[in-house]
Structure formats: structure tokens, C-alpha cells
Design a protein around this motif. Structure first.
Motif, mmCIF file in Angstrom:
data_model
loop_
_atom_site.group_PDB
_atom_site.id
_atom_site.type_symbol
_atom_site.label_atom_id
_atom_site.label_comp_id
_atom_site.label_asym_id
_atom_site.label_seq_id
_atom_site.Cartn_x
_atom_site.Cartn_y
_atom_site.Cartn_z
ATOM 1 N N TRP A 1 0.602 -1.396 0.012
ATOM 2 C CA TRP A 1 -0.149 -0.188 0.035
ATOM 3 C C TRP A 1 0.689 1.250 0.002
ATOM 4 O O TRP A 1 0.812 2.205 -0.486
ATOM 5 N N VAL A 2 1.850 1.321 0.813
ATOM 6 C CA VAL A 2 2.772 2.340 1.126
ATOM 7 C C VAL A 2 3.484 2.469 -0.405
ATOM 8 O O VAL A 2 3.773 3.367 -1.010
ATOM 9 N N ASP A 3 4.031 1.405 -1.117
ATOM 10 C CA ASP A 3 4.502 1.371 -2.287
ATOM 11 C C ASP A 3 3.581 2.073 -3.313
ATOM 12 O O ASP A 3 4.260 2.918 -4.269
ATOM 13 N N ALA A 4 2.397 1.740 -3.431
ATOM 14 C CA ALA A 4 1.426 2.219 -4.556
ATOM 15 C C ALA A 4 1.470 3.631 -4.428
ATOM 16 O O ALA A 4 1.283 4.458 -5.318
ATOM 17 N N GLU A 5 1.412 4.232 -3.032
ATOM 18 C CA GLU A 5 1.380 5.755 -2.917
ATOM 19 C C GLU A 5 2.514 6.512 -3.320
ATOM 20 O O GLU A 5 2.868 7.659 -3.851
ATOM 21 N N LEU A 6 3.706 5.677 -3.484
ATOM 22 C CA LEU A 6 5.011 6.200 -3.991
ATOM 23 C C LEU A 6 5.225 5.902 -5.525
ATOM 24 O O LEU A 6 6.386 5.942 -5.905
ATOM 25 N N GLY A 7 4.366 5.445 -6.142
ATOM 26 C CA GLY A 7 4.449 5.440 -7.597
ATOM 27 C C GLY A 7 4.589 4.130 -8.218
ATOM 28 O O GLY A 7 5.219 4.044 -9.380
ATOM 29 N N SER A 8 4.496 2.900 -7.384
ATOM 30 C CA SER A 8 4.644 1.675 -8.007
ATOM 31 C C SER A 8 3.869 1.181 -8.917
ATOM 32 O O SER A 8 2.831 1.569 -9.085
ATOM 33 N N ASP A 9 4.107 0.129 -9.813
ATOM 34 C CA ASP A 9 3.185 -0.402 -10.621
ATOM 35 C C ASP A 9 2.441 -1.327 -10.025
ATOM 36 O O ASP A 9 1.513 -1.905 -10.581
ATOM 37 N N ILE A 10 2.595 -1.703 -8.775
ATOM 38 C CA ILE A 10 1.792 -2.640 -8.398
ATOM 39 C C ILE A 10 0.795 -2.128 -7.316
ATOM 40 O O ILE A 10 1.239 -1.164 -6.535
ATOM 41 N N TYR A 11 -0.418 -2.748 -7.151
ATOM 42 C CA TYR A 11 -1.377 -2.330 -6.103
ATOM 43 C C TYR A 11 -2.067 -3.324 -5.416
ATOM 44 O O TYR A 11 -2.100 -4.293 -5.942
ATOM 45 N N LEU A 12 -2.071 -3.128 -4.087
ATOM 46 C CA LEU A 12 -2.942 -4.024 -3.347
ATOM 47 C C LEU A 12 -4.276 -4.021 -3.711
ATOM 48 O O LEU A 12 -5.064 -3.297 -3.576
ATOM 49 N N ASP A 13 -4.761 -5.453 -4.027
ATOM 50 C CA ASP A 13 -6.050 -5.324 -4.561
ATOM 51 C C ASP A 13 -6.981 -5.836 -3.420
ATOM 52 O O ASP A 13 -8.254 -5.539 -3.352
ATOM 53 N N GLY A 14 -6.487 -7.113 -2.627
ATOM 54 C CA GLY A 14 -7.400 -7.457 -1.291
ATOM 55 C C GLY A 14 -6.571 -8.739 -0.735
ATOM 56 O O GLY A 14 -5.464 -8.979 -1.280
ATOM 57 N N ILE A 15 -7.164 -8.809 0.465
ATOM 58 C CA ILE A 15 -6.723 -9.761 1.083
ATOM 59 C C ILE A 15 -7.717 -10.958 1.292
ATOM 60 O O ILE A 15 -9.064 -10.755 1.619
ATOM 61 N N ILE A 16 -7.273 -12.264 0.754
ATOM 62 C CA ILE A 16 -8.109 -13.565 1.105
ATOM 63 C C ILE A 16 -7.359 -14.382 2.249
ATOM 64 O O ILE A 16 -6.298 -14.695 2.329
ATOM 65 N N THR A 17 -8.560 -14.640 3.119
ATOM 66 C CA THR A 17 -8.085 -15.382 4.371
ATOM 67 C C THR A 17 -8.851 -16.980 4.279
ATOM 68 O O THR A 17 -10.076 -16.945 4.136
ATOM 69 N N VAL A 18 -7.962 -17.824 4.257
ATOM 70 C CA VAL A 18 -8.666 -19.350 4.098
ATOM 71 C C VAL A 18 -8.633 -19.655 5.387
ATOM 72 O O VAL A 18 -7.732 -19.613 6.317
ATOM 73 N N VAL A 19 -9.942 -20.168 6.054
ATOM 74 C CA VAL A 19 -10.090 -20.751 7.316
ATOM 75 C C VAL A 19 -10.387 -22.060 7.144
ATOM 76 O O VAL A 19 -11.114 -22.470 6.519
ATOM 77 N N ASP A 20 -9.623 -22.966 8.022
ATOM 78 C CA ASP A 20 -10.089 -24.425 8.037
ATOM 79 C C ASP A 20 -11.215 -24.722 9.072
ATOM 80 O O ASP A 20 -11.475 -24.304 10.411
ATOM 81 N N SER A 21 -12.320 -25.422 8.326
ATOM 82 C CA SER A 21 -13.651 -25.740 9.030
ATOM 83 C C SER A 21 -13.404 -26.352 10.383
ATOM 84 O O SER A 21 -13.954 -26.201 11.249
ATOM 85 N N LYS A 22 -12.412 -27.245 10.277
ATOM 86 C CA LYS A 22 -12.244 -28.276 11.212
ATOM 87 C C LYS A 22 -11.440 -27.522 12.738
ATOM 88 O O LYS A 22 -11.912 -27.829 13.754
ATOM 89 N N TYR A 23 -10.512 -26.732 12.315
ATOM 90 C CA TYR A 23 -9.686 -26.333 13.470
ATOM 91 C C TYR A 23 -9.824 -24.781 13.484
ATOM 92 O O TYR A 23 -9.190 -24.177 14.490
ATOM 93 N N GLY A 24 -10.707 -24.046 12.631
ATOM 94 C CA GLY A 24 -10.704 -22.751 12.695
ATOM 95 C C GLY A 24 -11.006 -22.079 13.841
ATOM 96 O O GLY A 24 -10.442 -21.343 14.630
ATOM 97 N N LEU A 25 -12.225 -22.609 14.711
ATOM 98 C CA LEU A 25 -12.575 -22.063 15.887
ATOM 99 C C LEU A 25 -11.542 -22.308 16.970
ATOM 100 O O LEU A 25 -11.513 -21.289 17.467
#
Ligand SMILES: Nc1nc2c(ncn2[C@@H]2O[C@H](COP(=O)(O)OP(=O)(O)OP(=O)(O)O)[C@@H](O)[C@H]2O)c(=O)[nH]1
Ligand SMILES: [Zn+2]
Length: 393
Positions: free
Chosen positions: A149-173
């Protein structure tokens, strides 16, 4: 923006190890919008150990898509044998060798702050269309996200699109409710709190009742992110790519989302989501002070005298004198206030709607503080009194 710095200082700080940036001259809005489109999105894939991150990456890479996707495995140490065989990082820097995958995808690994290395690589290898970055199971995705995110502000070619979090149904809780001895927020909870999309994976391993419990817990932690249930991490690519969760294109979808943020059921949860809406317009400067007190000074207390700790912040706000709806985004100590593509209607009432995800949050106190910021006077803008300051600061 960097914590505790204004943007000029931040740029100076980065200038040393940064190649000279040539500003792109844009003559009109259309070209500026085009500029957003040609940047390369990065999606961070996180989730506790064994949740199904690599399964998701493999699935994405073998699905039909007409993109040249680069997969980056961030920091090694644990992980499967397959992953280790892909580990080509050396001495903390990216080792410039890529594994070419069948459908034109690329794979490499990056250690820590390999961002500069990714950019160098793009210069040498030609641009790819998309970057997927898998963090280790114990990573705090906030740190990785901040870097992009910081880098995007500084003119990078890359930008943060999103964060995907995978949770294990069995051990997640179990992982989400695990208490850390030092009272800190555990990694699994942090990962869910920061997610723009949560995949509850391995649903084949649990009963409907167990799944329900997990759903409720996840929702109470993060009321903003979308939740999907998966087996073998199979999910339609449109659900996880091009989310635009951090840029101004998120403004339109954000408005819809904000209307559906559930009020968290009162669970014994260290991290919750709170949201409120306040009519009227805020002064930009007062809004900055309000956010900085929360994210930087961390001097806002709840009823029990505990410091509120915001780890994700999102909102659509009305700023005095601005015709556009403004988007506010925050992650850890970074935040940004940007004009959205949507203008306020002349005759419609202006409001500000904010969502906070974090620890020790008290909706009433936050809302009251925000109202004070909206109806600001000189006295109210000064820093809080000593008795309000958290002991640790
Ligand atoms: N039963 C079941 N097993 C799954 C599912 N998804 C993944 N797995 C298995 O779970 C194990 C861990 O999956 P990975 O994709 O390697 O998990 P990861 O999050 O990348 O793991 P680390 O990188 O070690 O943190 C593998 O043996 C997968 O085959 C699912 O939906 N159901
Ligand atoms: Zn993995």
C-alpha cells in the motif's frame, strides 16, 4: 501514508533505495483512470497453517483464465515439500529464477520485503497481469499489505487488490479462540480481521452445527469481508480477483456493503466489528486528528479504560467543501483519505459511515468522538487530557 510521517517525509525516507521516479503526466481524468487499470494487482492469500492456501493457489493456476499470473510464496520455513521445492530465495533477497507453469503462470518466492525485487523482476521478465502472494500460516497479513500500500502511494506499478483469508472448518474455531499468554491478538484472528474475502474451507470435514458456530464467530470478528464456504478451496475467480478493496473503485461496492454490516453478537471475542453513521460533513483536518488519535497515538479508551486498537478501518465520509464522497481506508497504522468516483447528490443529506475492526472497540464512544470531530471547535481539536492517555504510550 506512513505512520507518524507526512507524505513528503515518507517519500524522502524511501528515496534512498528507490529508483528515480518519473511522474506520469496526465491531462485529464480519463487518463488518470487508465493509470489505475494498467497497474498490476496483488492479492494476498493468508490463513492459518494448513487451511488450504496452496490448494487455492493451485486451483487458481489451473483454472481457465487469460492472465499471466505470478505466484509468490512469501517467507519459507514451514510448508509442504512441494512448496519447498519452489523455494528459490537466497539470503533474504529474491533469487531471480522463475518456474514457468503450464498456462503461462510464473512462480517464485520472496523473502520479507521483496517488493523492490518483484519490481526489478518485472522490468527484466516483462510485466505479468496479476500477482498472488501466499503468506506463511503465522504471518500478519497487515504487515505485507502495508508494504504494498505504501509503495503504491510512491508510484509503484503494483497495487494491493485485496486480502483473502482461508479458514480451516475443522480447526478454525480452535485457532480463533486460542488465547495468547501475553494478551495479544492471535494470528488466526488477525488474519480474519483483515480479510476482504474469507473462505471457510474444508466444509466436508464438519457438521452443519460446527460450521454455524464458526460462521458466527467469523462474522463477529469481521462484519465487512465477504464470506464463502469452499471445499478444496474451489471458488469462482471473480470472487477473489479484482476486488479493488483498497482503491477508489471500492467506493461503489462499499456503499452497498456498509448497509449490511451486521451488528456483532456479544461473543467473548477479542476482535469485533463496529459501525456507525453520522449525518453532516466533517472537516478534513478534524477527521485526520480523529483517525490519527486512534491509529497512531492509540489514546482512545473504552469504558473499561482499555486502549482501542483498530486494525482495519473503512468508510465513506462527507468532507466539508468536497463534492465527492470520500473513501477512508486504514490498515494498522496506515490510512488514506481519497475522493471516490461518486458525487454527493445536491439535494441529498450527507452522512459519514465508518466501519472499524479491532480490539477493545466501543461503538458509542467512537461515534461520540466522531460527532465531536464533525462539530469541531478549536478546544476540541487539542490532544486528549493526560488521564485519557493509555499507559503504554
Ligand atoms: N478434506 C479436505 N482437505 C483439504 C481441503 N482443502 C485442502 N485440503 C488439504 O489440507 C491440507 C493442507 O492444504 P494446503 O493447501 O497445503 O494448506 P496451506 O494453507 O497452504 O498450508 P501451509 O502452507 O502449510 O500453511 C492438504 O493436505 C490439502 O489437500 C478440503 O476442502 N477438504
Ligand atoms: Zn501453503
Amino acid at each position: 501514508m506512513l505512520p507518524g510521517m507526512n507524505s513528503v517525509e515518507a517519500e524522502e525516507e524511501y528515496a534512498e533505495d528507490c529508483p528515480e521516479l518519473i511522474p506520469i503526466e496526465t491531462n485529464n481524468q480519463e487518463e488518470e483512470n487508465l493509470d489505475i487499470i494498467i497497474k498490476i494487482p496483488v492479492t494476498i492469500i493468508t490463513g492459518y497453517l494448513g487451511a488450504g492456501k496452496t490448494t487455492l493457489l493451485n486451483y487458481i493456476l489451473t483454472e481457465q483464465h487469460n492472465r499471466k499470473i505470478a505466484v509468490i510464496l512469501n517467507e519459507f520455513g514451514e510448508g509442504s515439500a512441494v512448496e519447498k521445492s519452489l523455494s528459490i530465495s537466497q539470503g533474504g533477497e529474491l533469487y531471480e529464477e522463475w518456474l514457468e507453469l503450464r498456462n503461462g503462470c510464473l512462480c517464485c518466492s520472496v523473502k520479507d520485503s521483496g517488493l523492490r525485487a518483484i519490481e526489478n523482476l518485472m522490468q527484466k521478465k516483462g510485466k505479468f497481469d496479476y500477482i498472488l502472494l501466499e503468506t506463511t500460516g503465522l504471518a500478519d497479513p497487515g504487515a505485507v499489505a502495508s508494504m504494498f500500500w505504501v509503495d503504491a502511494e510512491l508510484g509503484s506499478d503494483i497495487y494491493l487488490d485485496g486480502i483473502i483469508t482461508v479458514v480451516d472448518s475443522k480447526y478454525g474455531l480452535k485457532h480463533l479462540t486460542e488465547e495468547k499468554p501475553d494478551g495479544l491478538v492471535n494470528e488466526a484472528t488477525r488474519q480474519v480481521a483483515l480479510a476482504d474475502m474469507i473462505l471457510i474451507n474444508k466444509t466436508d470435514l464438519v457438521s452443519e452445527e460446527e460450521l454455524n458456530k464458526l460462521r458466527t464467530t467469523i462474522r463477529s470478528i469481521n462484519g465487512l469481508g465477504k464470506v464463502l464456504e469452499t471445499q478444496r478451496s474451489r471458488v469462482h475467480l471473480s470472487n477473489i480477483l479484482d476486488l479493488h478493496a483498497y482503491d477508489i473503485l471500492s467506493g461503489i461496492s462499499l456503499q452497498k456493503k456498509l448497509q449490511h454490516v451486521p451488528t456483532a453478537p456479544h461473543l467473548d471475542q477479542s476482535i469485533i466489528t463496529v459501525t456507525f453513521e453520522v449525518p453532516g460533513s466533517a472537516k478534513e483536518e478534524s477527521l485526520n486528528v480523529f483517525i490519527q488519535n486512534l491509529l497512531w497515538e492509540k489514546n482512545v479508551l473504552n469504558k473499561d479504560g482499555h486502549c482501542m486498537e483498530v486494525i482495519r478501518l473503512k468508510g465513506l465520509v462527507s468532507i466539508k467543501g468536497k463534492p465527492q464522497q470520500m473513501i477512508v481506508q486504514g490498515i494498522h497504522e496506515l490510512y488514506d483519505l481519497e475522493e471516490s468516483l461518486v458525487n454527493w447528490k445536491e439535494d441529498a443529506e450527507r452522512t459519514s459511515q465508518l466501519v472499524f475492526i479491532g480490539k477493545n472497540l466501543d461503538k458509542d464512544i467512537l461515534k461520540q468522538l466522531f460527532i465531536t470531530a464533525v462539530a469541531e471547535t478549536e478546544e476540541q481539536r487539542t490532544a486528549p487530557g493526560k488521564d485519557q492517555v493509555c499507559p503504554s504510550h
